[in-house]
Design a protein around this motif. Structure first.
Motif, PDB file in Angstrom:
ATOM      1  N   VAL A 172       0.822  -1.214   0.000  1.00  0.00           N
ATOM      2  CA  VAL A 172       0.000   0.000   0.000  1.00  0.00           C
ATOM      3  C   VAL A 172       0.856   1.264   0.000  1.00  0.00           C
ATOM      4  N   THR A 173       2.160   1.113   0.138  1.00  0.00           N
ATOM      5  CA  THR A 173       3.048   2.275   0.262  1.00  0.00           C
ATOM      6  C   THR A 173       2.903   3.257  -0.893  1.00  0.00           C
ATOM      7  N   ASN A 174       2.689   2.744  -2.100  1.00  0.00           N
ATOM      8  CA  ASN A 174       2.577   3.637  -3.268  1.00  0.00           C
ATOM      9  C   ASN A 174       1.366   4.561  -3.191  1.00  0.00           C
ATOM     10  N   CYS A 175       0.409   4.231  -2.321  1.00  0.00           N
ATOM     11  CA  CYS A 175      -0.811   5.055  -2.203  1.00  0.00           C
ATOM     12  C   CYS A 175      -0.672   6.148  -1.147  1.00  0.00           C
ATOM     13  N   ASN A 176       0.485   6.239  -0.495  1.00  0.00           N
ATOM     14  CA  ASN A 176       0.619   7.154   0.646  1.00  0.00           C
ATOM     15  C   ASN A 176       0.329   8.611   0.280  1.00  0.00           C
ATOM     16  N   ILE A 177       0.850   9.072  -0.862  1.00  0.00           N
ATOM     17  CA  ILE A 177       0.661  10.480  -1.235  1.00  0.00           C
ATOM     18  C   ILE A 177      -0.814  10.776  -1.455  1.00  0.00           C
ATOM     19  N   ASP A 178      -1.521   9.834  -2.114  1.00  0.00           N
ATOM     20  CA  ASP A 178      -2.964  10.025  -2.340  1.00  0.00           C
ATOM     21  C   ASP A 178      -3.725  10.017  -1.020  1.00  0.00           C
ATOM     22  N   MET A 179      -3.306   9.141  -0.089  1.00  0.00           N
ATOM     23  CA  MET A 179      -3.999   9.078   1.198  1.00  0.00           C
ATOM     24  C   MET A 179      -3.718  10.317   2.047  1.00  0.00           C
ATOM     25  N   GLU A 180      -2.521  10.867   1.916  1.00  0.00           N
ATOM     26  CA  GLU A 180      -2.204  12.088   2.666  1.00  0.00           C
ATOM     27  C   GLU A 180      -3.120  13.236   2.247  1.00  0.00           C
ATOM     28  N   SER A 181      -3.482  13.257   0.985  1.00  0.00           N
ATOM     29  CA  SER A 181      -4.387  14.318   0.521  1.00  0.00           C
ATOM     30  C   SER A 181      -5.795  14.141   1.091  1.00  0.00           C
ATOM     31  N   LEU A 182      -6.121  12.919   1.509  1.00  0.00           N
ATOM     32  CA  LEU A 182      -7.454  12.669   2.061  1.00  0.00           C
ATOM     33  C   LEU A 182      -7.581  13.101   3.524  1.00  0.00           C
ATOM     34  N   ILE A 183      -6.463  13.449   4.162  1.00  0.00           N
ATOM     35  CA  ILE A 183      -6.531  13.888   5.560  1.00  0.00           C
ATOM     36  C   ILE A 183      -7.376  15.150   5.682  1.00  0.00           C
ATOM     37  N   SER A 184      -7.383  15.967   4.639  1.00  0.00           N
ATOM     38  CA  SER A 184      -8.185  17.195   4.660  1.00  0.00           C
ATOM     39  C   SER A 184      -9.540  17.002   3.986  1.00  0.00           C
ATOM     40  N   ASP A 185      -9.947  15.746   3.750  1.00  0.00           N
ATOM     41  CA  ASP A 185     -11.224  15.466   3.095  1.00  0.00           C
ATOM     42  C   ASP A 185     -12.373  15.982   3.965  1.00  0.00           C
ATOM     43  N   GLN A 186     -13.405  16.514   3.318  1.00  0.00           N
ATOM     44  CA  GLN A 186     -14.556  17.047   4.057  1.00  0.00           C
ATOM     45  C   GLN A 186     -15.290  15.954   4.820  1.00  0.00           C
ATOM     46  N   ASN A 187     -15.247  14.728   4.312  1.00  0.00           N
ATOM     47  CA  ASN A 187     -15.870  13.603   4.992  1.00  0.00           C
ATOM     48  C   ASN A 187     -14.908  13.112   6.079  1.00  0.00           C
ATOM     49  N   ARG A 188     -15.299  13.292   7.329  1.00  0.00           N
ATOM     50  CA  ARG A 188     -14.396  12.971   8.444  1.00  0.00           C
ATOM     51  C   ARG A 188     -14.106  11.470   8.551  1.00  0.00           C
ATOM     52  N   SER A 189     -15.044  10.640   8.124  1.00  0.00           N
ATOM     53  CA  SER A 189     -14.800   9.196   8.163  1.00  0.00           C
ATOM     54  C   SER A 189     -13.668   8.817   7.221  1.00  0.00           C
ATOM     55  N   ILE A 190     -13.656   9.430   6.033  1.00  0.00           N
ATOM     56  CA  ILE A 190     -12.578   9.173   5.070  1.00  0.00           C
ATOM     57  C   ILE A 190     -11.246   9.650   5.634  1.00  0.00           C
ATOM     58  N   ALA A 191     -11.256  10.854   6.203  1.00  0.00           N
ATOM     59  CA  ALA A 191     -10.014  11.415   6.755  1.00  0.00           C
ATOM     60  C   ALA A 191      -9.467  10.548   7.883  1.00  0.00           C
ATOM     61  N   THR A 192     -10.365  10.065   8.740  1.00  0.00           N
ATOM     62  CA  THR A 192      -9.923   9.228   9.873  1.00  0.00           C
ATOM     63  C   THR A 192      -9.328   7.915   9.380  1.00  0.00           C
ATOM     64  N   LEU A 193      -9.954   7.294   8.394  1.00  0.00           N
ATOM     65  CA  LEU A 193      -9.403   6.054   7.839  1.00  0.00           C
ATOM     66  C   LEU A 193      -8.036   6.285   7.210  1.00  0.00           C
TER      67      LEU A 193
END
Length: 872
Positions: free
Chosen positions: A312-333
């Motif tokens: 999953v390491t290759n997805c880290n940059i995409d997941m980091e952008s989700l930390i500021s996602d408006q949906n808090r459940s997505i950001a928490t995951l």
């Protein structure tokens, strides 16, 4: 403000309104409104009496006269909800069957659903021909209604529904998406108990005849089931239908792509090569404009990261952008996934993003984030400073008790597991209790400070924080602060005069508990009217445990009758009974938070040691190395209950038989256990201590001691026979007869195994301990463990065989793993430290191979561990 049109309606009033169903000139709109109110009452849990339900049902049946299509649909719904009895069903059967053959498709579909809902098996055979025709009807609404009804009827009338297989098979080829979906679901349920039939179904449909995305998702699930079952049965590494799943990743429907990706990630023993295409499409979903796709992708990747973090390491940059996602459940995951997949260089960047995120989420999400931060710190201990600062900062922010406790627990665990974090962590806790509003947390932190604070390089810097609690807190916290001060005075000689002065000031407190503790500790530390006289005695008094079981002490205090004679603790029985809680604490995986016991032997071991040393026959055996958990030697609910505790010394083994007499009319005397050690050749019986009397419901102990080769983990099986003299007891007087009869009672066999010679002792940092142990006495070898149900079963078997403490949570095997590394630590008999690194791998579908690396302070011990595994 939203207003409900049904607010305040009453059943009686609605039943009165239902009389409109009997009007000669029906008003469809008003009738529909009344039915809606009736449905509302039913769905709110309102119960209708039998008479009320019958009256409403008969009134509703008159509405079949109306040709209004909207009212007819409401009639169908209310009939289903009223669930009429068998004799009432007959009333509407003819009307429903007429609608089922109507030219109006909407009537046909709904009539089928209602009939199948309210009918029994007898009527079903009469309408079976119509249902078969409906399944292959050109109108998809009618066909779906018949198929869904078939799914429901399969639970109650399976034999009838199974006769529809040909029609259902034809419906699977339908061009209508919903019809194909429902037909596939029904066909699979019909065949689900026939594995060969399911395999044929999947094999035929995976060739491309399924057009409906919904049906395709179902097919993917059935395919995954076939793969799981075939993988369990075959000895080859081939996966049938894997190409089909991979091909679905290129489907045009997003739901199919996701279903295929999730199915691949959940395959048993999935490899990195098989995972790659699934991870790629999930990564694309992370940047989707649709929140549901982002959520689905990040949740799936979160699960994958537990077993395959590198994938999953290759997805880290995409997941980091989700930390500021408006949906808090997505950001928490996203936040809880990144610590599993990130590397050390990304920690600081990740922390900055999390800091901005924390203020926008609820406490329950914050707790999940705190747990993730703790895991990250344990994974990268060199980053403890920045991670500890983060925990300290959020500890000062607003939050509820559970949230604050989660943070404090995390800091405590980091202090225990990362030595370099101890001093900064303790200071953070000290700063927190300055403003802590929770009494429980304050007292627990003070208790922890008393254990860890004196061990730091500069204990004096914590005194100010502790003494401030004496002035500024409630009585409970003040009493805890007094105890903590006393522990510093006992453990740090240079602080004793200062502590003495501070404790004297506490004598003027307005709370009895605070004053009593201050007086007690002053006498203990100062020596005037001293409770104990030596420094070791002070430490034993403050940090040691009672030499009597707490359960016995509690019972004695409850039974104490206040009188001129003071309570004497020496009268408390020292007999050690089974204490599951203590044993659980002694063998727990690792301390978790403030609720965990402090490092050191549990009170049960102390009590055993004092009990055995008080028996002259065993006083010369030396220091007790280990005591086992009690092993039951009798079945439950038998007349005599016996369990045994194995006490291990360097050159001896003592068996402590805990006996209970469950017969009120009997007194047992001269109770002994005759032990046959013919299957334990290295042991020789040297002494025994019989139990003089064993009254009803008053446990006692008898002991048997064996000599064994010194420092060797000798094993063997022992047969046990309980021998005693039984005397009858007069129930009226409670006195036993003078004469007794000698009797015997066969007990279960007892085994002494290699794990009995190993103490479970963890290490805070396995890597450091492993490297500092050195390679001088390292012994490495490989073993085949044969076929196993799972990798987890093999790991648990080896842990139990060696009896060592798993470190850093490595006893948990992630699901679907084909390899695993487990780290173990312990102390072998003779007080020799041992570290073990186990590397497991699946050699084929079920065979497990293991590489065992042992490092210890003694070469013979390293060899002994390998001998245990080789012979186990």
């Amino acid at each position: 403000v939203d207003y409900s049109p049904f607010l305040g309606i009453e059943k009686g009033a609605v039943l009165q309104e239902a009389r409109v169903f009997n009007d000669p000139q029906l008003d469809p709109r008003r009738c529909s409104q009344v039915i809606t109110k009736l449905l509302y009452l039913l769905n709110q849990g309102e119960t209708f009496t039998k008479v009320e339900a019958t009256e409403v049902f008969f009134a509703v049946t008159k509405l079949f006269q109306s040709r209004d299509m909207g009212l007819r649909r409401m009639v169908y719904v209310i009939i289903k909800e009223l669930s009429p009895s068998a004799d009432e069903v007959i009333i509407v059967t003819s009307s429903l069957m007429k609608d089922m053959t109507s030219k109006t498709d909407m009537y046909r579909a709904n009539a089928i659903r209602v009939l199948c809902r309210i009918t029994d098996g007898t009527l079903l055979t009469q309408i079976e021909r119509y249902l078969k025709q409906a399944i292959v009807d050109k109108n998809p609404v009618v066909a779906s209604a018949a198929l869904v009804s078939g799914i429901h009827l399969l639970q109650t009338n399976p034999e009838i529904v199974k006769r529809w297989s040909n029609e259902v098979q034809e419906a699977v080829q339908s061009r209508a998406a919903l019809v194909q979906f429902h037909a596939l679901a029904l066909l699979h349920q019909i065949r689900q108990n026939d594995r060969l039939a399911v395999n044929k179904l999947v094999s035929s449909l995976t060739r491309g005849s399924v057009r409906s995305p919904l049906a395709q998702c179902l097919l993917i699930r059935y395919t995954s089931q076939v793969i799981r079952e075939s993988t369990n049965d075959t000895q080859t590494g081939d996966r049938p239908f894997y190409d089909f799943l991979e091909g679905c990743l290129r489907h045009k429907a997003e739901m199919v792509i996701f279903e295929a990706a999730r199915a691949i990630t959940e395959l048993n023993g999935v490899t990195s090569r098989e995972l790659t295409p699934a991870i790629t499409v999930l990564q694309l979903f992370l940047s989707s404009s649709k929140p549901v796709l982002r959520f689905a992708a990040v949740r799936t990747l979160n699960k994958v990261a537990m077993s395959h973090p590198t994938a999953v390491t290759n997805c880290n940059i995409d997941m980091e952008s989700l930390i500021s996602d408006q949906n808090r459940s997505i950001a928490t995951l996203a936040i809880t996934t990144l610590p599993k997949t990130g590397n050390e260089s990304s920690v600081d960047r990740l922390m900055k993003q999390i800091t901005n995120f924390m203020s926008d989420i609820a406490d329950e999400f914050k707790i999940v984030v705190v747990d993730a931060i703790r895991s990250l710190c344990l994974k990268f201990p060199l980053k403890h400073r920045s991670l500890m600062n983060f925990l300290s900062n959020i500890l000062r922010e607003e939050g509820g008790f559970e949230y604050k406790k989660a943070i404090v627990d995390s800091i405590v665990i980091l202090i225990r597991d990362i030595p370099e974090a101890k001093e900064s962590g303790l200071l953070h806790l000290c700063e927190f209790i300055e403003d802590c509003e929770f009494t429980y947390l304050s007292t627990q932190i003070l208790h922890f400070l008393g254990i860890e604070g004196p061990k730091t390089s500069d204990p004096s810097k914590y005194i100010r924080y502790i003494y401030n609690r004496v002035h500024l807190e409630n009585a409970t916290v003040r009493a805890g602060a007094v105890s903590t001060l006393a522990k510093f005075g006992a453990m740090v000689d240079g602080l004793k005069p200062r502590i003495f002065v501070l404790l004297r000031r506490c004598l003027f407190d307005n709370d009895d508990e605070v004053r009593d503790r201050a007086t007690l500790y002053l006498n203990t530390l100062g020596g005037d009217g001293a409770v104990v006289e030596t420094d070791e005695g002070v430490k034993e008094f403050l940090f040691g445990s009672l030499d009597v079981p707490l359960v016995n002490l509690e019972n004695s205090l409850k039974n104490y009758d206040p009188s001129e004679k003071a309570f004497d603790i020496n009268t408390v029985p020292k007999d050690v009974k089974t204490q599951p809680l203590a044993e659980k604490k002694a063998t727990s995986k690792k301390p978790t938070g403030l609720g965990a016991p402090p490092p050191g032997p549990p009170s049960t071991v102390d009590a055993y040691e004092k009990l055995l040393s008080s028996i002259p026959e065993f006083a010369s055996f030396g220091k007790l190395f280990k005591s086992s958990a009690p092993v039951e030697l009798t079945e439950a609910e038998t007349e005599y209950a016996v369990n045994v505790v194995k006490h291990i010394f360097d050159g001896h083994v003592v068996f402590q038989y805990n006996c209970s007499n469950t017969i009120p009319e009997q007194l047992l005397e001269n109770v002994t256990v005759i032990v046959d050690a013919s299957e334990a050749e290295e042991f020789a019986e040297v002494d025994s201590k019989p139990l003089r009397q064993l009254p009803y419901d008053s446990p006692g102990q008898t002991f048997v001691a064996f000599e064994k080769p010194e420092g060797v983990s000798a094993v063997g099986k022992f047969s046990n026979m309980l021998r005693f003299i039984v005397k009858e007891v007069d129930p009226s007087t409670g006195e036993a007869e003078d004469d007794g009869v000698e009797d015997e009672y066969q007990l279960e066999d007892l085994e002494l195994v290699a794990a009995d010679y190993m103490l479970k002792v963890g290490v805070s940092n396995f890597r450091n301990a492993w490297e500092s142990m050195g390679v001088d006495f390292e012994h490495v070898d490989e073993y085949g463990l044969g076929p196993r149900d799972s990798l987890a079963e093999a790991v648990n078997a080896v842990i139990n065989l060696l009896g060592m403490q798993p470190c850093e949570g490595t006893e948990v095997v992630p699901p679907n793993s084909r390899s695993h590394t487990c780290l173990l630590s312990g102390v072998y008999i003779g007080n020799v430290k041992v570290l073990v690194r186990l590397q497991f791998g699946l050699d084929g579908p079920k065979d497990v191979a293991m590489k065992l690396a042992v490092r210890s302070e003694d070469e013979t011990v390293s060899d002994a561990i390998h001998e245990i595994v080789a012979s186990g």
